[in-house]
Design an enzyme around this catalytic site. Structure first.
Site, mmCIF file in Angstrom:
data_model
loop_
_atom_site.group_PDB
_atom_site.id
_atom_site.type_symbol
_atom_site.label_atom_id
_atom_site.label_comp_id
_atom_site.label_asym_id
_atom_site.label_seq_id
_atom_site.Cartn_x
_atom_site.Cartn_y
_atom_site.Cartn_z
ATOM 1 C CE1 TYR A 233 0.424 0.946 4.572
ATOM 2 C CE2 TYR A 233 0.714 -1.589 4.145
ATOM 3 C CZ TYR A 233 0.882 -0.342 5.050
ATOM 4 O OH TYR A 233 1.376 -0.211 6.306
ATOM 5 C CG HIS A 281 5.351 2.355 2.307
ATOM 6 N ND1 HIS A 281 3.693 1.826 2.362
ATOM 7 C CD2 HIS A 281 5.637 2.615 3.513
ATOM 8 C CE1 HIS A 281 3.478 2.147 3.647
ATOM 9 N NE2 HIS A 281 4.367 2.721 4.478
#
Ligand SMILES: *[C@@H]1O[C@H](CO)[C@@H](O)[C@H](O)[C@H]1NC(C)=O
Ligand SMILES: *[C@@H]1O[C@H](CO)[C@@H](O)[C@H](O)[C@H]1NC(C)=O
Ligand SMILES: *[C@@H]1O[C@H](CO)[C@@H](O)[C@H](O)[C@H]1NC(C)=O
Ligand SMILES: *[C@@H]1O[C@H](CO)[C@@H](O)[C@H](O)[C@H]1NC(C)=O
Ligand SMILES: *[C@@H]1O[C@H](CO)[C@@H](O)[C@H](O)[C@H]1NC(C)=O
Length: 305
Positions: A233, A281
């Site tokens: 994400y 990330h």
């Protein structure tokens, strides 16, 4: 003679009318109405002039938001949290008993140009002297533990929005909007516990009347559409930047990326650190996307000194 003079006067008046008309039509508004009054508006007709990315209609939750099961399931597993959607709805409605039902979200207005400074926490801000330019923007958005004290000349003094999540929370002043990211059920309890009045607490962490909670469906949209599902994400920094494109027409981005030595660390760290820490990330994908947005003038990117 008389007729000649009359004709001459008539000629003069007609020319004057034509000259005047020319001036008027020069200042007439363009046929096509733009969505904002900046040099460039990020979303014309709701779509970015680059990669067909569309404006998300509900970046923040409101009391009546109804998170879909699909969005909930994406949200629930990103940090391997538990809980069911009915528990989520029940606990979120508890949060909304304590905060405003509808967060403010202004739509773009043709006559206005709302500007944002998104201030990341990179060391590249040091000696930048960006402070006054950052403070000059309508909204100043800081991220996680980003703060001004001691760094005003480089990072500015004002903070209109502070983006944060449970583990990155910091004390805000009464006028700063807390923009909260949730990643798991426990974060909902955190919000309720912080907001409940308690006699033992001297000062609450933030002003509950200004709280805005980022919609998990928006977080999923950013991961899917803006990062093409790369990584688990998006980072808070990247999401803050996309959020800024939803609340402003002109977005100035500071303090992202490494410093001029290639070290990644915070501007307040005593010593620079050369380890890139992006967790789950997709750091490089995010950085490349930010660069592409800057190349297409969707945002303005400042690299520091
Ligand atoms: C936006 O839509 C209007 C009306 O449909 C159109 O005239 C205009 O060209 C569009 N602008 C862009 C940038 O697509
Ligand atoms: C954007 O959408 C239009 C119309 O749907 C399409 O013609 C165009 O190829 C798309 N552009 C990109 C970069 O996806
Ligand atoms: C939310 O949406 C679901 C399905 O989309 C529906 O079954 C449910 O009744 C809705 N809940 C509320 C409170 O609107
Ligand atoms: C919902 O909130 C209640 C009360 O704060 C808490 O006991 C419960 O564990 C929460 N549910 C979940 C799934 O976290
Ligand atoms: C920062 O970058 C410089 C140049 O690459 C390097 O020499 C130095 O060791 C780095 N500092 C830290 C703390 O890693």
């Amino acid at each position: 003679m008389k007729t000649k003079a009359r004709l001459f006067i008539l000629f003069l008046s007609v020319s004057a009318i034509f000259v005047f008309w020319g001036q008027v039509s020069q200042y007439a508004p363009p046929e096509e109405q733009r969505s904002c009054a900046c040099d460039q508006c990020p979303f014309e007709n709701g779509t970015l002039a680059f990669q067909n990315l569309t404006r998300f209609s509900q970046p923040f939750l409101s009391r009546n938001s109804n998170l879909s099961e699909e969005d909930f399931n994406w949200w629930r597993v990103i940090q391997r949290g538990g809980g069911t959607i009915s528990e989520y709805r029940r606990n979120m409605s508890r949060v909304f008993k304590l905060i405003p039902a509808n967060p403010p979200l202004e739509e773009p207005i043709p006559g206005r140009c709302r500007t944002c400074a998104v201030v990341g926490n990179s060391r590249n801000l040091l000696n930048s002297h960006y402070g006054p330019f950052i403070d000059f923007q309508d909204y100043v958005i800081r991220i996680n533990r980003g703060h001004s004290k001691g760094f005003e000349a480089d990072v500015g003094k004002r903070t209109t929005h502070q983006v944060m999540y449970l583990e990155s929370r910091s004390q805000l002043d009464d006028t700063t909007r807390p923009v909260l990211f949730t990643f798991k059920m426990r974060d909902l309890e955190w919000i309720t516990s912080v907001l409940r009045p308690q006699p033992s607490r001297k000062k609450s962490l933030f002003n509950k009347d200004l709280v805005m909670i980022v919609n998990p469906a928006f977080m999923r949209n950013i991961h899917h559409m803006w990062l093409q599902k790369k990584g688990a994400y998006a980072s808070t920094g990247f999401m803050s930047l996309v959020l800024a494109l939803h609340i402003c027409d002109e977005v100035h981005v500071f303090g992202f990326g490494a410093d001029s030595d290639g070290n990644w660390s915070h501007y307040w760290d005593k010593k620079p650190n050369n380890k890139v820490k992006t967790g789950g990330h997709p750091g490089n994908v995010e950085y490349e996307m930010i660069m592409a947005l800057a190349r297409h003038q969707v945002l303005k990117f400042y690299t520091g000194w």
